[in-house]
Design a protein around this motif. Structure first.
Motif, short mmCIF file in Angstrom:
data_model
loop_
_atom_site.label_atom_id
_atom_site.label_comp_id
_atom_site.label_asym_id
_atom_site.label_seq_id
_atom_site.Cartn_x
_atom_site.Cartn_y
_atom_site.Cartn_z
N VAL A 116 11.80 27.50 -16.63
CA VAL A 116 11.24 26.15 -16.43
C VAL A 116 11.26 25.84 -14.94
O VAL A 116 12.26 26.06 -14.26
CB VAL A 116 12.08 25.08 -17.18
CG1 VAL A 116 11.53 23.68 -16.89
CG2 VAL A 116 12.08 25.35 -18.68
N VAL A 117 10.14 25.33 -14.45
CA VAL A 117 10.08 24.78 -13.09
C VAL A 117 9.85 23.28 -13.24
O VAL A 117 8.94 22.84 -13.95
CB VAL A 117 8.97 25.43 -12.26
CG1 VAL A 117 8.91 24.77 -10.87
CG2 VAL A 117 9.20 26.92 -12.11
N LEU A 118 10.69 22.51 -12.58
CA LEU A 118 10.71 21.06 -12.72
C LEU A 118 10.29 20.40 -11.40
O LEU A 118 10.88 20.67 -10.36
CB LEU A 118 12.12 20.63 -13.11
CG LEU A 118 12.43 19.15 -13.23
CD1 LEU A 118 11.58 18.51 -14.31
CD2 LEU A 118 13.92 18.95 -13.53
N LEU A 119 9.27 19.55 -11.48
CA LEU A 119 8.82 18.78 -10.31
C LEU A 119 8.78 17.32 -10.72
O LEU A 119 7.81 16.84 -11.30
CB LEU A 119 7.44 19.25 -9.84
CG LEU A 119 6.90 18.61 -8.57
CD1 LEU A 119 7.69 19.08 -7.35
CD2 LEU A 119 5.42 18.93 -8.38
N GLY A 120 9.87 16.59 -10.45
CA GLY A 120 9.99 15.20 -10.86
C GLY A 120 9.71 14.23 -9.72
O GLY A 120 9.14 14.58 -8.69
N SER A 121 10.09 12.98 -9.95
CA SER A 121 10.05 11.94 -8.91
C SER A 121 8.67 11.66 -8.35
O SER A 121 8.54 11.27 -7.19
CB SER A 121 11.02 12.29 -7.77
OG SER A 121 12.33 12.41 -8.24
N PHE A 122 7.62 11.87 -9.14
CA PHE A 122 6.25 11.57 -8.72
C PHE A 122 5.81 12.39 -7.51
O PHE A 122 4.87 12.00 -6.80
CB PHE A 122 6.07 10.08 -8.38
CG PHE A 122 6.48 9.11 -9.44
CD1 PHE A 122 6.54 9.48 -10.78
CD2 PHE A 122 6.81 7.81 -9.12
CE1 PHE A 122 6.92 8.57 -11.76
CE2 PHE A 122 7.19 6.90 -10.11
CZ PHE A 122 7.24 7.28 -11.42
N LEU A 123 6.47 13.52 -7.23
CA LEU A 123 6.12 14.29 -6.04
C LEU A 123 4.68 14.78 -6.06
O LEU A 123 4.07 14.99 -5.01
CB LEU A 123 7.07 15.49 -5.90
CG LEU A 123 8.50 15.18 -5.43
CD1 LEU A 123 9.37 16.41 -5.53
CD2 LEU A 123 8.49 14.63 -4.01
N VAL A 124 4.13 14.96 -7.26
CA VAL A 124 2.75 15.44 -7.35
C VAL A 124 1.76 14.44 -6.78
O VAL A 124 0.62 14.79 -6.47
CB VAL A 124 2.41 15.80 -8.82
CG1 VAL A 124 2.24 14.55 -9.66
CG2 VAL A 124 1.17 16.68 -8.90
N HIS A 125 2.18 13.19 -6.59
CA HIS A 125 1.31 12.17 -6.00
C HIS A 125 1.39 12.19 -4.48
O HIS A 125 1.45 11.14 -3.84
CB HIS A 125 1.67 10.79 -6.55
CG HIS A 125 1.29 10.61 -7.99
ND1 HIS A 125 0.09 10.05 -8.38
CD2 HIS A 125 1.93 10.93 -9.13
CE1 HIS A 125 0.01 10.02 -9.70
NE2 HIS A 125 1.13 10.56 -10.18
N ALA A 126 1.39 13.38 -3.90
CA ALA A 126 1.40 13.52 -2.44
C ALA A 126 0.13 12.91 -1.87
O ALA A 126 -0.93 12.92 -2.51
CB ALA A 126 1.50 14.99 -2.07
N PRO A 127 0.20 12.36 -0.64
CA PRO A 127 -0.95 11.64 -0.11
C PRO A 127 -2.17 12.50 0.17
O PRO A 127 -3.28 12.01 0.19
CB PRO A 127 -0.41 11.01 1.19
CG PRO A 127 0.78 11.83 1.54
CD PRO A 127 1.38 12.27 0.24
N SER A 128 -1.98 13.80 0.38
CA SER A 128 -3.13 14.68 0.61
C SER A 128 -3.25 15.66 -0.53
O SER A 128 -2.25 16.12 -1.11
CB SER A 128 -2.99 15.44 1.93
OG SER A 128 -2.07 16.51 1.80
N GLY A 129 -4.50 15.99 -0.86
CA GLY A 129 -4.73 16.97 -1.90
C GLY A 129 -4.15 18.32 -1.55
O GLY A 129 -3.67 19.05 -2.42
N GLU A 130 -4.17 18.66 -0.26
CA GLU A 130 -3.63 19.94 0.17
C GLU A 130 -2.13 20.03 -0.08
O GLU A 130 -1.62 21.06 -0.52
CB GLU A 130 -3.92 20.16 1.66
CG GLU A 130 -5.37 20.36 2.01
CD GLU A 130 -6.16 19.05 2.05
OE1 GLU A 130 -5.53 17.95 1.96
OE2 GLU A 130 -7.40 19.11 2.17
N GLN A 131 -1.42 18.94 0.18
CA GLN A 131 0.02 18.95 -0.05
C GLN A 131 0.33 19.00 -1.54
O GLN A 131 1.24 19.73 -1.98
CB GLN A 131 0.68 17.72 0.57
CG GLN A 131 2.21 17.74 0.46
CD GLN A 131 2.86 16.49 1.01
OE1 GLN A 131 2.17 15.55 1.41
NE2 GLN A 131 4.17 16.46 1.02
N ALA A 132 -0.40 18.24 -2.34
CA ALA A 132 -0.20 18.28 -3.79
C ALA A 132 -0.44 19.68 -4.32
O ALA A 132 0.32 20.18 -5.17
CB ALA A 132 -1.12 17.28 -4.47
N LEU A 133 -1.48 20.34 -3.83
CA LEU A 133 -1.78 21.70 -4.27
C LEU A 133 -0.67 22.66 -3.84
O LEU A 133 -0.29 23.56 -4.59
CB LEU A 133 -3.12 22.15 -3.70
CG LEU A 133 -3.57 23.57 -4.04
CD1 LEU A 133 -3.63 23.77 -5.55
CD2 LEU A 133 -4.92 23.87 -3.40
#
Length: 229
Positions: free
Chosen positions: A101-118
């Protein structure tokens, strides 16, 4: 160094994205460990990206999971107990290992740039084992509306004070933390994602949407994309 658009105020140490270390020591865990436990095999290896001070890490360790906690803040990682710790940014993480399992919590996927989210989701994809899953926490519907919004936690009060558009699709959010003996603020950037936005990011990272884990649609399970024939 604090990133542009991110800041924090109050006593003690802060992370590069403006989080106060002491706040995350004080904040109680919510339903996250229950959601993760129901979605993960018993005793699974879990890579927790952005672990902070161990608010979610510690309950997972207590439930028998083998957790590797990753954070870019050494001050945060110093608070983590019972788990292997790795001091690194998520985007630059290359452990050469795969996890159930890989866990990415705390709304991190809502990074301000699409490049960072990717980049964040690509880190998930390169560390998830075949047959494993990625668990993502995302902002709920209308999260940026009807503010200020107050939530009382053990010994304190959390207020999402404001959310202001500062660029195309990007918002600056201010959260206040009030305890009887201290107060903190945290300002950060967020890019609200539609379901279509998230699906496209997942596909670009080599992942596929598998479903929601909670009725409020804030927890998502994704799977490694099938290899091309």
């Amino acid at each position: 160094m604090v990133r542009e658009g991110y800041s924090g105020s109050g006593p003690g140490a802060f992370t590069p994205d403006g989080c106060a270390v002491e706040v995350y020591e004080r904040m109680p865990v919510g339903a996250e460990p229950d959601v993760i436990e129901q979605a993960a095999p018993a005793g699974a290896s879990i890579l927790e990206l952005g672990s902070g001070a161990g608010r979610v890490t510690h309950p997972l360790v207590e439930r028998g999971f083998a957790v590797t906690a990753v954070d870019e803040s050494a001050e945060m990682l110093a608070k983590v107990r019972g788990a292997r710790t790795v001091h690194s940014s998520i985007e630059d993480l290359h452990l050469g290992e795969r996890f159930d399992v890989v866990l990415l919590g705390s709304f991190l996927v809502h990074a301000p740039s699409g490049e960072q989210a990717l980049a964040l989701l690509s880190a998930c994809a390169r560390h998830v084992a075949p047959g494993g899953c990625v668990l993502l926490q995302r902002e709920g519907a209308s999260w940026h509306e009807n503010l200020p919004r107050v939530r009382h936690s053990t010994g304190g009060k959390v207020t999402v004070a404001s959310s202001t558009e500062v660029g195309p699709g990007v918002r600056s959010v201010v959260v206040e933390y009030a305890f009887p003996d201290a107060r903190w603020t945290h300002t950060f950037l967020s890019r609200p994602l539609s379901e279509a936005d998230l699906d496209e990011l997942l596909r670009s990272a080599g992942l596929t949407f598998d479903g929601y884990l909670t009725e409020d649609l804030t927890w998502v399970r994704a799977l490694p994309a099938p290899a091309a024939p």
